[in-house]
Design a protein around this motif. Sequence first.
Motif, PDB file in Angstrom:
ATOM      1  N   PHE A  25      -4.677   6.714  21.602  1.00  0.00           N
ATOM      2  CA  PHE A  25      -3.295   6.446  21.615  1.00  0.00           C
ATOM      3  C   PHE A  25      -2.601   5.142  21.240  1.00  0.00           C
ATOM      4  CE2 PHE A  25      -4.521   9.264  24.971  1.00  0.00           C
ATOM      5  CZ  PHE A  25      -3.291  10.482  24.828  1.00  0.00           C
ATOM      6  N   ARG A  26      -1.504   4.682  20.634  1.00  0.00           N
ATOM      7  CA  ARG A  26      -0.701   3.606  20.565  1.00  0.00           C
ATOM      8  C   ARG A  26      -0.191   3.341  21.952  1.00  0.00           C
ATOM      9  NH1 ARG A  26       3.863   1.576  16.578  1.00  0.00           N
ATOM     10  NH2 ARG A  26       4.124  -0.715  17.327  1.00  0.00           N
ATOM     11  N   TYR A  27      -0.554   2.290  22.528  1.00  0.00           N
ATOM     12  CA  TYR A  27      -0.155   2.226  23.956  1.00  0.00           C
ATOM     13  C   TYR A  27       1.006   1.041  24.049  1.00  0.00           C
ATOM     14  CZ  TYR A  27      -0.251   1.434  28.936  1.00  0.00           C
ATOM     15  OH  TYR A  27       0.053   1.394  30.388  1.00  0.00           O
ATOM     16  N   PHE A  28       2.281   1.653  24.440  1.00  0.00           N
ATOM     17  CA  PHE A  28       3.359   0.778  24.661  1.00  0.00           C
ATOM     18  C   PHE A  28       3.725   0.294  26.041  1.00  0.00           C
ATOM     19  CE2 PHE A  28       5.504   3.948  21.448  1.00  0.00           C
ATOM     20  CZ  PHE A  28       4.675   3.372  20.327  1.00  0.00           C
ATOM     21  N   TYR A  82      14.178   3.868  34.579  1.00  0.00           N
ATOM     22  CA  TYR A  82      15.185   3.724  33.427  1.00  0.00           C
ATOM     23  C   TYR A  82      14.416   3.199  32.312  1.00  0.00           C
ATOM     24  CZ  TYR A  82      19.639   2.938  30.972  1.00  0.00           C
ATOM     25  OH  TYR A  82      20.674   2.863  30.339  1.00  0.00           O
ATOM     26  N   PHE A  83      13.857   1.885  32.651  1.00  0.00           N
ATOM     27  CA  PHE A  83      12.926   1.288  31.581  1.00  0.00           C
ATOM     28  C   PHE A  83      12.125   2.251  30.936  1.00  0.00           C
ATOM     29  CE2 PHE A  83       8.711  -0.755  31.115  1.00  0.00           C
ATOM     30  CZ  PHE A  83       9.096  -1.515  30.180  1.00  0.00           C
ATOM     31  N   LEU A  84      11.368   3.024  31.673  1.00  0.00           N
ATOM     32  CA  LEU A  84      10.387   3.671  31.077  1.00  0.00           C
ATOM     33  C   LEU A  84      11.147   4.967  29.907  1.00  0.00           C
ATOM     34  CD1 LEU A  84       7.817   4.439  33.803  1.00  0.00           C
ATOM     35  CD2 LEU A  84       7.692   3.213  31.667  1.00  0.00           C
ATOM     36  N   ALA A  85      12.301   5.643  30.513  1.00  0.00           N
ATOM     37  CA  ALA A  85      12.944   6.398  29.689  1.00  0.00           C
ATOM     38  C   ALA A  85      13.753   5.729  28.395  1.00  0.00           C
ATOM     39  CB  ALA A  85      14.221   6.996  30.555  1.00  0.00           C
ATOM     40  N   ASN A 114      12.719   5.107  22.449  1.00  0.00           N
ATOM     41  CA  ASN A 114      12.517   4.211  21.230  1.00  0.00           C
ATOM     42  C   ASN A 114      11.291   5.056  20.617  1.00  0.00           C
ATOM     43  OD1 ASN A 114      12.873   1.194  23.173  1.00  0.00           O
ATOM     44  ND2 ASN A 114      14.340   2.458  22.003  1.00  0.00           N
ATOM     45  N   ALA A 115      10.326   5.602  21.584  1.00  0.00           N
ATOM     46  CA  ALA A 115       9.167   6.217  20.834  1.00  0.00           C
ATOM     47  C   ALA A 115       9.636   7.581  20.028  1.00  0.00           C
ATOM     48  CB  ALA A 115       8.170   6.760  21.997  1.00  0.00           C
ATOM     49  N   LEU A 116      10.618   8.176  20.686  1.00  0.00           N
ATOM     50  CA  LEU A 116      11.156   9.487  20.159  1.00  0.00           C
ATOM     51  C   LEU A 116      11.932   9.059  18.626  1.00  0.00           C
ATOM     52  CD1 LEU A 116      12.174  11.604  22.931  1.00  0.00           C
ATOM     53  CD2 LEU A 116      10.276  11.721  21.800  1.00  0.00           C
ATOM     54  N   ALA A 126      18.314  12.755  24.241  1.00  0.00           N
ATOM     55  CA  ALA A 126      17.816  12.038  22.993  1.00  0.00           C
ATOM     56  C   ALA A 126      17.142  13.103  21.964  1.00  0.00           C
ATOM     57  CB  ALA A 126      16.850  10.933  23.368  1.00  0.00           C
ATOM     58  N   LEU A 127      16.271  13.935  22.623  1.00  0.00           N
ATOM     59  CA  LEU A 127      15.692  14.795  21.512  1.00  0.00           C
ATOM     60  C   LEU A 127      16.658  15.456  20.756  1.00  0.00           C
ATOM     61  CD1 LEU A 127      12.828  16.541  23.601  1.00  0.00           C
ATOM     62  CD2 LEU A 127      12.520  15.199  21.431  1.00  0.00           C
ATOM     63  N   ASP A 128      17.843  16.111  21.382  1.00  0.00           N
ATOM     64  CA  ASP A 128      18.692  16.826  20.798  1.00  0.00           C
ATOM     65  C   ASP A 128      19.455  15.928  19.871  1.00  0.00           C
ATOM     66  OD1 ASP A 128      18.302  19.041  22.453  1.00  0.00           O
ATOM     67  OD2 ASP A 128      19.808  18.399  23.993  1.00  0.00           O
ATOM     68  N   GLU A 129      19.915  14.618  20.453  1.00  0.00           N
ATOM     69  CA  GLU A 129      20.696  13.752  19.363  1.00  0.00           C
ATOM     70  C   GLU A 129      19.946  13.375  17.946  1.00  0.00           C
ATOM     71  OE1 GLU A 129      21.623  10.958  22.017  1.00  0.00           O
ATOM     72  OE2 GLU A 129      23.053  11.873  23.204  1.00  0.00           O
TER      73      GLU A 129
END
Length: 478
Positions: free
Chosen positions: A122-125, A184-187, A192-194, A291-294
Amino acid sequence: MSASRPNVLLLLTDQERADLVAPDGLPVETPNIDRLRQQGMWFSSAYTPTSICTSARASLLTGRYPHAHGLLNNSHEADAIRTDLPEGLPTLGELLADSGYTNTYLGKWHVSHNHTPGDFGFRYFGGSDYHHDNFEVAFEHYRESHGIRVPETDVEDRIYTGTGDDGTLVAGTDPVSVEASRPYFLAERTINALERWVDDNRQPCFHRTDFLGPHHPYVVPEPYASMYDPSEIEPWGNYAETFDGKPRVHEQYLQYRGVEGFDWETWAEAVAKYFGFMTLIDDQIGRVLDALDELGLAEETAVVHTTDHGDLTGSHRLFNKGPMMYEETYRIPLVVRWPGVVDAGGQSDSFVRLQDLMPTFLEWANADAPEGLHARSIQPLLRGETPADWPESVYTQYHGDEFGLYSQRMVRTDRYKFVYNGPDRNELYDLKADPHELQNLVDHPQYSDTREEMSQRLSDWMDRVDDSLRRWVPSTLT
């Protein structure tokens, strides 16, 4: 979309009871997980292989029970049997990367004490917490960008185990804005990842976000901290636990965890915060789904929501988890939304396990699963097909943590649960007559045939998965 090699978004929580989000569960507001369930498939009989963070998460990565991957208890504790996965053991991230997936990971890790997801494909964020890896600084920088740094002593409405403020923090109100909270931070980082997926559309992507909740301490900001009225929360059906006929360790844990003095009024305040924590996380999951939808990614992305294990939260008057194989900690939520493949609003009552996701993801990627797994793909169930040889029971393990090494094995069918306790008496529950698991029937003469049948099921499972205790345990069950 194609049924082959979808993008995959895995949204994992930490210590989430299945009844928080089950369609017939608790009165907790989770409209976004409800949305996933209504658009996908709910698994009503999903179980963790073990109710310990490190061990369960390692099983998800490897598709193996703890006795086979070696991480028998939490890797950060002083009594850790192993601190890291054995070298050379095939893992999900590495196998997906080999098949051409771009893999990213955000949030709680807690699998390997000396390595990060970056060492496993994985690339870890970042975004985990201090005793699991070195990325707490990412969240601290995020909060500092909002001008906030809040020590535990500033948490309001604090509930501690034991007496005074020298115990474990159980619950409280976080005096920050929702935007400065870790969920909220993780979301935000997940979104950003999406967004990177849109720029990297040449190959399929896998992203995993691990929320650090609703694990205790149940510390949440307003409006979630006061969203649920403690006076309206009814005592659990098994809050009437007396420990009569139970293994001695259950009552010892009441004292060890420091909650022997908790009355229901205290527990109700903690449970209200636990419920609020779950709703806070659900709202962040909603932001991710929006965000997936948008971004136009929803139709080509399979979304999976589950957890590592559950939480007692005052059930049986107990706190956290431990050498108790009750439904509250071993049954887990599992929902899969896969547009064009999984029919909306479906439900499977077949027994599945957390580690079954490992070969499932590999099958989605058209990648071969390694030999020696203690898992099988749930793909047939997702298509509405139940193979004739699908197990009619589920098997779990516990190897001890904190309080001392303590071997347990459990087998559960639709009606009965049998628990082997190495140093103490075994347990047998009739879940149809006693869904709250209050009456241990292991010595009841009318259940002697059931005890023998369940003992044999347990022995068969131990043989099937080559359990390290299989040579000794069966001889103690006769």
